[in-house]
Write an enzyme that holds these catalytic residues in place. Structure first.
Site, PDB file in Angstrom:
ATOM      1  N   GLU A  79       0.831  -1.207   0.000  1.00  0.00           N
ATOM      2  CA  GLU A  79       0.000   0.000   0.000  1.00  0.00           C
ATOM      3  C   GLU A  79       0.863   1.253   0.000  1.00  0.00           C
ATOM      4  OE1 GLU A  79      -2.028  -3.015   2.851  1.00  0.00           O
ATOM      5  OE2 GLU A  79       0.000  -2.527   2.179  1.00  0.00           O
ATOM      6  N   CYS A 105      -2.020  -3.289   7.428  1.00  0.00           N
ATOM      7  CA  CYS A 105      -1.574  -3.146   8.817  1.00  0.00           C
ATOM      8  C   CYS A 105      -1.979  -1.742   9.287  1.00  0.00           C
ATOM      9  CB  CYS A 105      -0.058  -3.331   8.903  1.00  0.00           C
ATOM     10  SG  CYS A 105       0.895  -1.996   8.142  1.00  0.00           S
ATOM     11  N   CYS A 108      -0.169   1.148   7.322  1.00  0.00           N
ATOM     12  CA  CYS A 108      -0.711   1.345   5.976  1.00  0.00           C
ATOM     13  C   CYS A 108      -2.131   1.901   6.038  1.00  0.00           C
ATOM     14  CB  CYS A 108      -0.653   0.051   5.182  1.00  0.00           C
ATOM     15  SG  CYS A 108       1.032  -0.375   4.678  1.00  0.00           S
TER      16      CYS A 108
END
Length: 151
Positions: A79, A105, A108
């Site tokens: 990302e 996560c 991101c």
């Protein structure tokens, strides 16, 4: 009448293809950014530009559980690479949709929020409940494998 896959399935399939370029030993992740059903950026997880690849160098997180100690990881997440590629070429992501092969996560998730991404669709889960908190706290409705900005 022929059956065509949905736009979501189509862009997730493209993210899966992008993931095949990953140089991560543990998990291959791909992401694509889409505006008005047009692909505007893509990224996969791997070492920073011109740095040795994890496939050649090794993994600093070897033996650690998935989702843990991400600070040790040398790779740039898919990302983040997708956002960086858009920035490099002057492509605005405000209002874009992000399709990614696994749930972002927390780091991101924060980047996607800050980039103005409207919707995030992921194909697989990831052990990062704090990422869901980031998205919900930032005005996204999260359900199943999708987060949509509602504020």
């Amino acid at each position: 009448m022929s059956s065509r896959q949905s736009w979501d399935s189509y862009f997730v399939a493209i993210a899966r293809l992008v993931a095949t370029r990953s140089t991560c030993r543990r998990r291959q992740v791909g992401a694509v950014m889409v505006r008005e059903r047009r692909l505007v950026s893509c990224g996969f997880n791997g070492a920073p530009h011109r740095a040795p690849h994890c496939l050649d160098f090794g993994c600093a997180r070897e033996g650690l559980p998935s989702g843990g100690r991400l600070d040790l990881c040398r790779a740039v997440h898919a990302e983040a690479n997708c956002i960086a590629q858009a920035a490099r070429f002057g492509v605005a992501l405000k209002g874009a949709d992000c399709y990614v092969t696994c749930q972002p996560c927390a780091g991101c998730a924060r980047l996607l929020v800050q980039a103005g991404v409207e919707r995030i669709v992921w194909a697989e889960g990831y052990p990062a409940p704090d990422a869901i908190d980031v998205l919900e706290d930032s005005g996204y409705a999260v359900g199943g494998h999708e987060a949509r900005r509602i504020l």
